[in-house]
Design a protein around this motif. Sequence first.
Motif, PDB file in Angstrom:
ATOM      1  N   ARG A  44       0.840  -1.200   0.000  1.00 24.65           N
ATOM      2  CA  ARG A  44       0.000   0.000   0.000  1.00 24.65           C
ATOM      3  C   ARG A  44       0.877   1.253   0.000  1.00 24.65           C
ATOM      4  NH1 ARG A  44      -2.997  -4.006   2.150  1.00 24.65           N
ATOM      5  NH2 ARG A  44      -5.270  -3.899   1.961  1.00 24.65           N
ATOM      6  N   PRO A  45       1.052   1.866  -1.175  1.00 22.07           N
ATOM      7  CA  PRO A  45       1.944   3.035  -1.281  1.00 22.07           C
ATOM      8  C   PRO A  45       1.439   4.263  -0.544  1.00 22.07           C
ATOM      9  CG  PRO A  45       0.792   2.653  -3.363  1.00 22.07           C
ATOM     10  CD  PRO A  45       0.517   1.469  -2.488  1.00 22.07           C
ATOM     11  N   LYS A  46       0.165   4.287  -0.153  1.00 17.09           N
ATOM     12  CA  LYS A  46      -0.350   5.466   0.554  1.00 17.09           C
ATOM     13  C   LYS A  46       0.308   5.635   1.932  1.00 17.09           C
ATOM     14  CE  LYS A  46      -4.476   3.206   2.500  1.00 17.09           C
ATOM     15  NZ  LYS A  46      -5.967   3.269   2.554  1.00 17.09           N
ATOM     16  N   PHE A  47       1.036   4.611   2.380  1.00 16.81           N
ATOM     17  CA  PHE A  47       1.750   4.724   3.645  1.00 16.81           C
ATOM     18  C   PHE A  47       3.202   5.157   3.448  1.00 16.81           C
ATOM     19  CE2 PHE A  47      -1.225   1.015   4.733  1.00 16.81           C
ATOM     20  CZ  PHE A  47      -2.249   1.888   5.102  1.00 16.81           C
ATOM     21  N   ASP A  48       3.577   5.482   2.208  1.00 15.20           N
ATOM     22  CA  ASP A  48       4.982   5.821   1.937  1.00 15.20           C
ATOM     23  C   ASP A  48       5.447   7.068   2.696  1.00 15.20           C
ATOM     24  OD1 ASP A  48       5.113   3.646   0.321  1.00 15.20           O
ATOM     25  OD2 ASP A  48       5.279   4.754  -1.578  1.00 15.20           O
ATOM     26  N   ARG A  49       4.547   8.030   2.875  1.00 12.80           N
ATOM     27  CA  ARG A  49       4.947   9.222   3.626  1.00 12.80           C
ATOM     28  C   ARG A  49       5.290   8.849   5.066  1.00 12.80           C
ATOM     29  NH1 ARG A  49       1.384  14.779   4.610  1.00 12.80           N
ATOM     30  NH2 ARG A  49       3.171  16.148   5.007  1.00 12.80           N
ATOM     31  N   ALA A  50       4.499   7.978   5.659  1.00 16.37           N
ATOM     32  CA  ALA A  50       4.783   7.528   7.022  1.00 16.37           C
ATOM     33  C   ALA A  50       6.102   6.770   7.072  1.00 16.37           C
ATOM     34  CB  ALA A  50       3.645   6.650   7.530  1.00 16.37           C
ATOM     35  N   ARG A  51       6.357   5.953   6.056  1.00 12.14           N
ATOM     36  CA  ARG A  51       7.627   5.223   5.993  1.00 12.14           C
ATOM     37  C   ARG A  51       8.805   6.195   5.918  1.00 12.14           C
ATOM     38  NH1 ARG A  51       4.233   2.095   2.281  1.00 12.14           N
ATOM     39  NH2 ARG A  51       3.844   0.032   3.179  1.00 12.14           N
ATOM     40  N   GLU A  55      12.015   6.661   8.653  1.00 12.43           N
ATOM     41  CA  GLU A  55      13.434   6.618   8.279  1.00 12.43           C
ATOM     42  C   GLU A  55      14.141   7.898   8.720  1.00 12.43           C
ATOM     43  OE1 GLU A  55      14.933   3.975   7.117  1.00 12.43           O
ATOM     44  OE2 GLU A  55      13.077   2.833   6.895  1.00 12.43           O
ATOM     45  N   HIS A  56      13.467   9.021   8.562  1.00 14.01           N
ATOM     46  CA  HIS A  56      14.037  10.300   8.995  1.00 14.01           C
ATOM     47  C   HIS A  56      14.282  10.303  10.500  1.00 14.01           C
ATOM     48  CE1 HIS A  56      13.800  15.002   8.703  1.00 14.01           C
ATOM     49  NE2 HIS A  56      14.861  14.579   9.359  1.00 14.01           N
ATOM     50  N   GLU A  57      13.304   9.858  11.268  1.00 14.91           N
ATOM     51  CA  GLU A  57      13.456   9.829  12.719  1.00 14.91           C
ATOM     52  C   GLU A  57      14.579   8.885  13.145  1.00 14.91           C
ATOM     53  OE1 GLU A  57      12.071  11.830  14.706  1.00 14.91           O
ATOM     54  OE2 GLU A  57      10.488  12.671  13.423  1.00 14.91           O
ATOM     55  N   LEU A  58      14.690   7.754  12.492  1.00 15.02           N
ATOM     56  CA  LEU A  58      15.772   6.817  12.805  1.00 15.02           C
ATOM     57  C   LEU A  58      17.130   7.440  12.487  1.00 15.02           C
ATOM     58  CD1 LEU A  58      14.186   3.476  11.551  1.00 15.02           C
ATOM     59  CD2 LEU A  58      14.818   4.025  13.918  1.00 15.02           C
ATOM     60  N   LYS A  71      25.596   6.377   9.040  1.00 12.61           N
ATOM     61  CA  LYS A  71      24.354   5.606   9.116  1.00 12.61           C
ATOM     62  C   LYS A  71      23.152   6.534   8.989  1.00 12.61           C
ATOM     63  CE  LYS A  71      22.262   1.636   9.839  1.00 12.61           C
ATOM     64  NZ  LYS A  71      22.400   0.508   8.901  1.00 12.61           N
ATOM     65  N   GLY A  72      23.257   7.710   9.592  1.00 10.76           N
ATOM     66  CA  GLY A  72      22.186   8.690   9.455  1.00 10.76           C
ATOM     67  C   GLY A  72      21.945   9.060   8.007  1.00 10.76           C
ATOM     68  N   ILE A  73      23.026   9.218   7.262  1.00 14.26           N
ATOM     69  CA  ILE A  73      22.907   9.546   5.833  1.00 14.26           C
ATOM     70  C   ILE A  73      22.136   8.454   5.098  1.00 14.26           C
ATOM     71  CG2 ILE A  73      24.229   9.788   3.683  1.00 14.26           C
ATOM     72  CD1 ILE A  73      26.379  11.234   5.404  1.00 14.26           C
ATOM     73  N   GLU A  74      22.399   7.195   5.455  1.00 12.66           N
ATOM     74  CA  GLU A  74      21.670   6.082   4.825  1.00 12.66           C
ATOM     75  C   GLU A  74      20.168   6.184   5.106  1.00 12.66           C
ATOM     76  OE1 GLU A  74      23.235   2.331   6.002  1.00 12.66           O
ATOM     77  OE2 GLU A  74      25.317   2.855   5.488  1.00 12.66           O
ATOM     78  N   ARG A  78      17.035   6.897   2.429  1.00  9.28           N
ATOM     79  CA  ARG A  78      15.855   6.039   2.304  1.00  9.28           C
ATOM     80  C   ARG A  78      14.577   6.858   2.453  1.00  9.28           C
ATOM     81  NH1 ARG A  78      19.063   1.741   4.698  1.00  9.28           N
ATOM     82  NH2 ARG A  78      18.489   2.302   6.837  1.00  9.28           N
ATOM     83  N   SER A  79      14.596   7.810   3.367  1.00  9.95           N
ATOM     84  CA  SER A  79      13.446   8.704   3.509  1.00  9.95           C
ATOM     85  C   SER A  79      13.205   9.487   2.222  1.00  9.95           C
ATOM     86  CB  SER A  79      13.689   9.671   4.682  1.00  9.95           C
ATOM     87  OG  SER A  79      12.627  10.578   4.815  1.00  9.95           O
TER      88      SER A  79
END
Length: 297
Positions: A44-51, A55-58, A71-74, A78-79
Motif C-alpha cells: 500500500r503506497p499510501k503509507f509511503d509518507r509515514a515510511r 526513516e528520517h526519525e531513525l 548511518k544517518g545519511i543512509e 531512504r526517507s
Amino acid sequence: LDLNRARIASSMGSILAYTGRLSDAMKQYRKARAFYSGSFCKSRPKFDRARASIEHELGDLVREMEGDHAKGIEYYHRSKAWLADSYCMNRLDFDPDRAENAWSLGNALADTDDYPAAIKQYRSVQTLCAGDFCKHDSGLNELRVRNARSLAIALRVVGDHSAAVEQYFYSIDLCENHLEDWLSPEKQACLGYADASELMEHMPDCQTWAAATSKRLDEILKEKSRLDSNHRIEENTISIRDDFMRFHYNWLKYCIEMNEQRRIPEILFTVQNRHTGSDLMDKFEPAFPGISLALVH
C-alpha cells in the motif's frame, strides 16, 4: 490491525524521543517500520509518507545516540527515496517533509566533512521552501532560518565568504521580520548578527553595518533586561548578552587589526554601558596581551 500497530509504535517513538528516552524511541520506530513492511501494509503506497518519516526519525536518533552520521545519511536517503516514489512524487504538499529531510541530510553530510554535498542539500531546501506549495507558508520560517545558518557555515568552510555573508543576512532578516514570537526571534537574530560579524572583512561597507548592528543589539539587550525580574534573568537574555559580547569582540578585533582607531571608543562605550566591558577585555587579553591597559590610555 498492523496499520494501527504501526501508527501507535510511531507515536510512541515520537513521545519517547521528546522525553529523552532515545533508545526506547528507536525500538518503537523500528517496530513501526516492521509493521509497515508486513503483509498488510507493504503493498500500500499510501503509507509511503509515514515510511519516509520513520526513516528520517531513525536517522536523527542514530546520529544523536551513536554519533553515526554515515548511518544517518543512509536513513535520510531512504526517507528521500520514499518521498520520491510513485505515490509521493507529484505531491507538492509533501514538500515540507522533503525540505526537513534535505536539511537533516545536509547536516549529516557536513558532519562527515562532505561540505560540497551538504551545500547542495541546503540549496535544495531553499528551492523547496520557495516552491509553489511552500513559498507562502510562514510555518517554515524556522526551517528557513536554520537552513540559511547551516548553509552559511558550510560556505565559510569551502571559502565562499561572500555567499556566506548573504546567507547570514537572509537569516537575520527572517528573524527580525518574519519569525513568530514563540520562536524567540530576538535571540535568533542576535546569534545571526554575532556569527556574521566573524566575516566583517568580506562585507561591503562593514563599518556602517557594524555601527547599525551594535545599536540594534544594544536595543534588544536593553529591552530584554528591562523585562527580566530583579531576581531572575531569563535564559534568552543570557544568550543575547553572550552574542552581544561576541559581536563587539569581533568588531573591536577587526578595528584593531585594520588600525581603525576612531571606532574603538564607540565600541567600548557601548559594551561598558551594558556592563559587559570587563568580560570583553577578559576575552581580548589572551589574543592581544596588554590590550586592556593600552585601551584605557
